[in-house]
Design an enzyme around this catalytic site. Structure first.
Site, short mmCIF file in Angstrom:
data_model
loop_
_atom_site.label_atom_id
_atom_site.label_comp_id
_atom_site.label_asym_id
_atom_site.label_seq_id
_atom_site.Cartn_x
_atom_site.Cartn_y
_atom_site.Cartn_z
N LYS A 1 0.06 2.15 -5.14
CA LYS A 1 -0.89 1.39 -5.54
C LYS A 1 -1.79 1.02 -4.65
O LYS A 1 -3.57 0.98 -4.66
CB LYS A 1 -0.60 -0.83 -5.35
CG LYS A 1 0.41 -0.73 -6.91
CD LYS A 1 1.34 -2.08 -6.24
CE LYS A 1 1.55 -2.82 -5.73
NZ LYS A 1 2.91 -2.00 -5.32
N ARG B 1 2.86 -11.04 -9.79
CA ARG B 1 4.63 -10.84 -9.12
C ARG B 1 5.52 -11.07 -9.44
O ARG B 1 6.76 -10.32 -9.56
CB ARG B 1 4.55 -10.87 -8.00
CG ARG B 1 4.61 -9.57 -6.73
CD ARG B 1 4.63 -9.62 -5.49
NE ARG B 1 4.72 -8.55 -4.31
CZ ARG B 1 4.34 -7.97 -3.94
NH1 ARG B 1 3.33 -8.01 -3.96
NH2 ARG B 1 4.63 -6.43 -3.51
N ARG C 1 5.88 6.04 6.07
CA ARG C 1 3.89 5.22 5.60
C ARG C 1 3.68 4.80 7.04
O ARG C 1 4.00 4.40 7.83
CB ARG C 1 4.25 3.87 4.88
CG ARG C 1 2.23 3.32 4.76
CD ARG C 1 2.57 2.26 3.62
NE ARG C 1 3.22 1.30 3.18
CZ ARG C 1 3.88 0.41 2.69
NH1 ARG C 1 2.84 0.54 1.60
NH2 ARG C 1 4.17 -0.67 2.77
N ARG D 1 4.78 -0.81 9.12
CA ARG D 1 4.64 -1.67 8.98
C ARG D 1 5.59 -3.18 9.10
O ARG D 1 6.68 -1.66 9.26
CB ARG D 1 4.09 -2.26 7.28
CG ARG D 1 3.26 -2.51 6.93
CD ARG D 1 2.54 -2.46 5.15
NE ARG D 1 3.66 -3.45 4.29
CZ ARG D 1 2.86 -3.53 3.36
NH1 ARG D 1 2.07 -2.85 2.92
NH2 ARG D 1 3.80 -3.96 2.79
N ARG E 1 12.86 -5.75 -0.68
CA ARG E 1 11.54 -5.67 -1.47
C ARG E 1 11.85 -5.53 -3.15
O ARG E 1 11.44 -4.98 -4.00
CB ARG E 1 10.37 -5.18 -0.72
CG ARG E 1 10.03 -5.75 -0.30
CD ARG E 1 9.08 -4.96 1.32
NE ARG E 1 8.17 -4.82 0.74
CZ ARG E 1 7.54 -3.19 0.76
NH1 ARG E 1 8.44 -2.77 2.28
NH2 ARG E 1 6.54 -3.00 0.63
#
Ligand code: AP5
Length: 233
Positions: free
Chosen positions: A20, A95, A134, A167, A178
């Site tokens: 996203k 969400r 990431r 992160r 998550r």
């Protein structure tokens, strides 16, 4: 102003790591609307050490959602800013169904609706690989990937030469939480928006460029459809 017929109130849906954030800037600049990411707003608040940041961090690190009341207040404040009056690309909000209803109600007051929801679809096994590799730029906030979207110099952002880091919520336990939350709370939103006739699903497996082309194709098709509807026969 965005080209005639282009959607200007757009929601980007998809599981954690779907891409996203990676696709958002290009979409927002094409549509000439601000990219509003609730995750980015929370991360900025954490960096600033504000009260909002303290509350948000406690939930984010463990992979939980930040409570709805806080999130909704923050989003409605952001949507009230001048640059969002011409439209927005929402990333990370809504969400859950309560947040989606809240968004509809907020927009209804100004006679607006969500025009297009782009759902990026990626299977779970790809997501884990994307999140574990990431790396984020601490300066401009851009996300990179050690394997799929590497920087020219390891650890240094190509865009602004800032240093890259991982992160806090990309460690294994948090990612698992998550993903569970996404399945339970966020995935049902696809049905919610499908019923309203605004959902477009995009296959988000492939290179960043290939996915961008698919997203662009949806935007073009949507604009063409809106123009056709607006043209009297
Ligand atoms: P948020 O920041 O919104 O995180 P998220 O939804 O979990 O999404 P991510 O940012 O992890 O992934 P992304 O889809 O943007 O993927 P990216 O482009 O980086 O939210 C964080 C937290 O804040 C939440 O867990 C929650 O606690 C809180 N929060 C936020 N909004 C909230 C709300 N509304 N209510 C309550 N709480 C809220 O890509 C991932 C990686 O893959 C990158 O390394 C990238 O380089 C790579 N990649 C991208 N595209 C491709 C591709 N096509 N092929 C290969 N690799 C790719």
């Amino acid at each position: 102003k965005a080209a005639q017929g282009q959607p200007t109130r757009v929601v980007l849906l998809g599981p954690p790591g779907a891409g996203k954030g990676t696709q958002a800037n290009a979409i927002a600049s094409r549509l000439e609307v601000p990219h509003i990411s609730t995750g980015d707003i929370f991360r900025r608040a954490i960096e600033e050490g504000s009260d909002l940041g303290l509350v948000a961090r406690a939930h984010m690190v463990s992979g939980e959602l930040v409570p709805d009341g806080i999130t909704m207040t923050m989003v409605s404040r952001r949507l009230g800013e001048e640059d969002a009056s011409k439209g927005f690309l929402l990333d990370g909000f809504p969400r859950n169904v309560d947040q989606a209803r809240y968004l509809d109600e907020t927009l209804r007051r100004s006679g607006d609706v969500v025009e297009l929801v782009l759902e990026l679809h990626v299977p779970a096994e790809d997501i884990v690989r994307r999140l574990s590799g990431r790396r984020m730029c601490g300066q401009c906030g851009r996300s990179w990937h050690v394997e799929f979207n590497p920087t020219r110099v390891e650890g240094i952002c190509d865009t602004c030469a800032g240093s890259l880091h991982q992160r806090e919520d990309d460690h294994q336990d948090s990612v698992r939480r998550r993903l569970e939350l996404h399945e339970r709370e966020t995935a049902p939103l696809a049905g919610y928006y499908q019923d309203k006739g605004v959902l477009s699903r995009v296959d988000a497996v492939g290179t960043v460029e290939v996915v961008s082309e698919r997203v662009l194709a949806v935007l073009i098709a949507h604009s063409a459809g809106s123009r056709a509807e607006a043209t009297p026969s």
